[in-house]
Write a protein that holds these residues in place. Structure first.
Motif, PDB file in Angstrom:
ATOM      1  N   THR A 147      -6.019 -12.054  12.241  1.00  0.00           N
ATOM      2  CA  THR A 147      -5.567 -13.206  11.482  1.00  0.00           C
ATOM      3  C   THR A 147      -4.342 -13.830  12.110  1.00  0.00           C
ATOM      4  O   THR A 147      -4.228 -15.046  12.196  1.00  0.00           O
ATOM      5  CB  THR A 147      -5.247 -12.796  10.031  1.00  0.00           C
ATOM      6  OG1 THR A 147      -6.403 -12.182   9.479  1.00  0.00           O
ATOM      7  CG2 THR A 147      -4.865 -13.984   9.193  1.00  0.00           C
ATOM      8  N   GLN A 158      -2.908 -21.839  13.674  1.00  0.00           N
ATOM      9  CA  GLN A 158      -3.044 -22.461  12.364  1.00  0.00           C
ATOM     10  C   GLN A 158      -3.090 -23.986  12.429  1.00  0.00           C
ATOM     11  O   GLN A 158      -3.534 -24.624  11.492  1.00  0.00           O
ATOM     12  CB  GLN A 158      -1.898 -22.007  11.453  1.00  0.00           C
ATOM     13  CG  GLN A 158      -1.878 -20.515  11.200  1.00  0.00           C
ATOM     14  CD  GLN A 158      -3.166 -20.003  10.568  1.00  0.00           C
ATOM     15  OE1 GLN A 158      -3.638 -20.559   9.596  1.00  0.00           O
ATOM     16  NE2 GLN A 158      -3.732 -18.959  11.139  1.00  0.00           N
ATOM     17  N   ARG A 195      -4.202 -27.750  14.256  1.00  0.00           N
ATOM     18  CA  ARG A 195      -5.334 -28.311  15.005  1.00  0.00           C
ATOM     19  C   ARG A 195      -5.044 -28.277  16.503  1.00  0.00           C
ATOM     20  O   ARG A 195      -5.884 -27.891  17.300  1.00  0.00           O
ATOM     21  CB  ARG A 195      -5.598 -29.747  14.535  1.00  0.00           C
ATOM     22  CG  ARG A 195      -6.773 -30.399  15.234  1.00  0.00           C
ATOM     23  CD  ARG A 195      -6.985 -31.828  14.744  1.00  0.00           C
ATOM     24  NE  ARG A 195      -8.073 -32.470  15.439  1.00  0.00           N
ATOM     25  CZ  ARG A 195      -9.344 -32.446  15.064  1.00  0.00           C
ATOM     26  NH1 ARG A 195      -9.678 -31.791  13.959  1.00  0.00           N
ATOM     27  NH2 ARG A 195     -10.272 -33.055  15.761  1.00  0.00           N
ATOM     28  N   THR A 198     -13.844 -31.512  12.463  1.00  0.00           N
ATOM     29  CA  THR A 198     -12.726 -31.203  11.572  1.00  0.00           C
ATOM     30  C   THR A 198     -11.989 -29.975  12.113  1.00  0.00           C
ATOM     31  O   THR A 198     -12.507 -29.250  12.971  1.00  0.00           O
ATOM     32  CB  THR A 198     -13.212 -30.894  10.146  1.00  0.00           C
ATOM     33  OG1 THR A 198     -13.977 -29.690  10.165  1.00  0.00           O
ATOM     34  CG2 THR A 198     -14.030 -32.043   9.572  1.00  0.00           C
ATOM     35  N   THR A 199     -10.814 -29.747  11.594  1.00  0.00           N
ATOM     36  CA  THR A 199     -10.032 -28.587  12.022  1.00  0.00           C
ATOM     37  C   THR A 199     -10.790 -27.296  11.733  1.00  0.00           C
ATOM     38  O   THR A 199     -10.793 -26.371  12.549  1.00  0.00           O
ATOM     39  CB  THR A 199      -8.661 -28.578  11.318  1.00  0.00           C
ATOM     40  OG1 THR A 199      -8.002 -29.818  11.622  1.00  0.00           O
ATOM     41  CG2 THR A 199      -7.796 -27.423  11.770  1.00  0.00           C
ATOM     42  N   GLU A 200     -11.461 -27.234  10.589  1.00  0.00           N
ATOM     43  CA  GLU A 200     -12.231 -26.031  10.241  1.00  0.00           C
ATOM     44  C   GLU A 200     -13.412 -25.832  11.189  1.00  0.00           C
ATOM     45  O   GLU A 200     -13.752 -24.700  11.541  1.00  0.00           O
ATOM     46  CB  GLU A 200     -12.709 -26.094   8.785  1.00  0.00           C
ATOM     47  CG  GLU A 200     -11.601 -25.897   7.781  1.00  0.00           C
ATOM     48  CD  GLU A 200     -10.837 -24.585   7.999  1.00  0.00           C
ATOM     49  OE1 GLU A 200     -11.472 -23.529   8.148  1.00  0.00           O
ATOM     50  OE2 GLU A 200      -9.600 -24.634   8.021  1.00  0.00           O
ATOM     51  N   GLU A 201     -14.055 -26.913  11.590  1.00  0.00           N
ATOM     52  CA  GLU A 201     -15.158 -26.807  12.549  1.00  0.00           C
ATOM     53  C   GLU A 201     -14.643 -26.315  13.903  1.00  0.00           C
ATOM     54  O   GLU A 201     -15.287 -25.481  14.555  1.00  0.00           O
ATOM     55  CB  GLU A 201     -15.870 -28.150  12.701  1.00  0.00           C
ATOM     56  CG  GLU A 201     -16.672 -28.550  11.478  1.00  0.00           C
ATOM     57  CD  GLU A 201     -17.211 -29.967  11.543  1.00  0.00           C
ATOM     58  OE1 GLU A 201     -18.295 -30.195  10.992  1.00  0.00           O
ATOM     59  OE2 GLU A 201     -16.540 -30.845  12.145  1.00  0.00           O
ATOM     60  N   ARG A 254     -11.972 -24.475  14.327  1.00  0.00           N
ATOM     61  CA  ARG A 254     -11.635 -23.067  14.112  1.00  0.00           C
ATOM     62  C   ARG A 254     -12.905 -22.203  14.210  1.00  0.00           C
ATOM     63  O   ARG A 254     -12.905 -21.149  14.843  1.00  0.00           O
ATOM     64  CB  ARG A 254     -10.965 -22.864  12.756  1.00  0.00           C
ATOM     65  CG  ARG A 254     -10.598 -21.411  12.481  1.00  0.00           C
ATOM     66  CD  ARG A 254      -9.846 -21.220  11.180  1.00  0.00           C
ATOM     67  NE  ARG A 254      -8.468 -21.663  11.361  1.00  0.00           N
ATOM     68  CZ  ARG A 254      -7.913 -22.694  10.763  1.00  0.00           C
ATOM     69  NH1 ARG A 254      -8.583 -23.408   9.893  1.00  0.00           N
ATOM     70  NH2 ARG A 254      -6.661 -23.021  11.000  1.00  0.00           N
ATOM     71  N   GLY A 255     -13.986 -22.662  13.609  1.00  0.00           N
ATOM     72  CA  GLY A 255     -15.252 -21.928  13.664  1.00  0.00           C
ATOM     73  C   GLY A 255     -15.794 -21.808  15.076  1.00  0.00           C
ATOM     74  O   GLY A 255     -16.247 -20.746  15.497  1.00  0.00           O
TER      75      GLY A 255
END
Length: 106
Positions: free
Chosen positions: A43, A48, A50, A76-79, A81-82
């Motif tokens: 983690t 954290q 972009r 997106t930032t989450e995409e 990250r994935g």
């Protein structure tokens, strides 16, 4: 010694032992302790922001000779990250690479 004295000593010993056990149990603090779980390494290593994710993703892709796909700016930032996490997983060493002489036992 008479039987009554033996019984009296036995009862007194039992009562002293029970009293001592009660005192120890009463002295133990049963209130819940506040604990803080340390942050896992996985983690804490994930950027954290972009910008940090794009930099890390680019580095992971570079390790295997790839580049970011066209239109990545629209992700997106989450995409991102994935995709970064998927690439980290794909780049992780396999067991056979870590210890090539190790045979799998079934």
């Amino acid at each position: 010694m008479t039987g009554k004295k033996v019984w009296a000593i036995g009862v007194a010993t039992f009562l002293l032992g029970a009293g001592a056990a009660f005192a120890v149990v009463a002295a133990v603090d049963d209130s819940p302790k506040v604990t803080v779980q340390p942050e896992s390494a996985a983690t804490s290593d994930i950027p954290q922001t972009r910008e940090g994710l794009v930099t890390a993703w680019t580095a992971e892709l570079k390790r295997v000779g790839k580049t970011k796909p066209d239109g990545w700016e629209m992700l997106t930032t989450e995409e991102i990250r994935g995709r970064y996490m998927s690439q980290v997983y794909a780049n992780a060493p396999k067991a056979k690479d870590i210890d090539p002489g190790m045979a799998r036992r079934d």
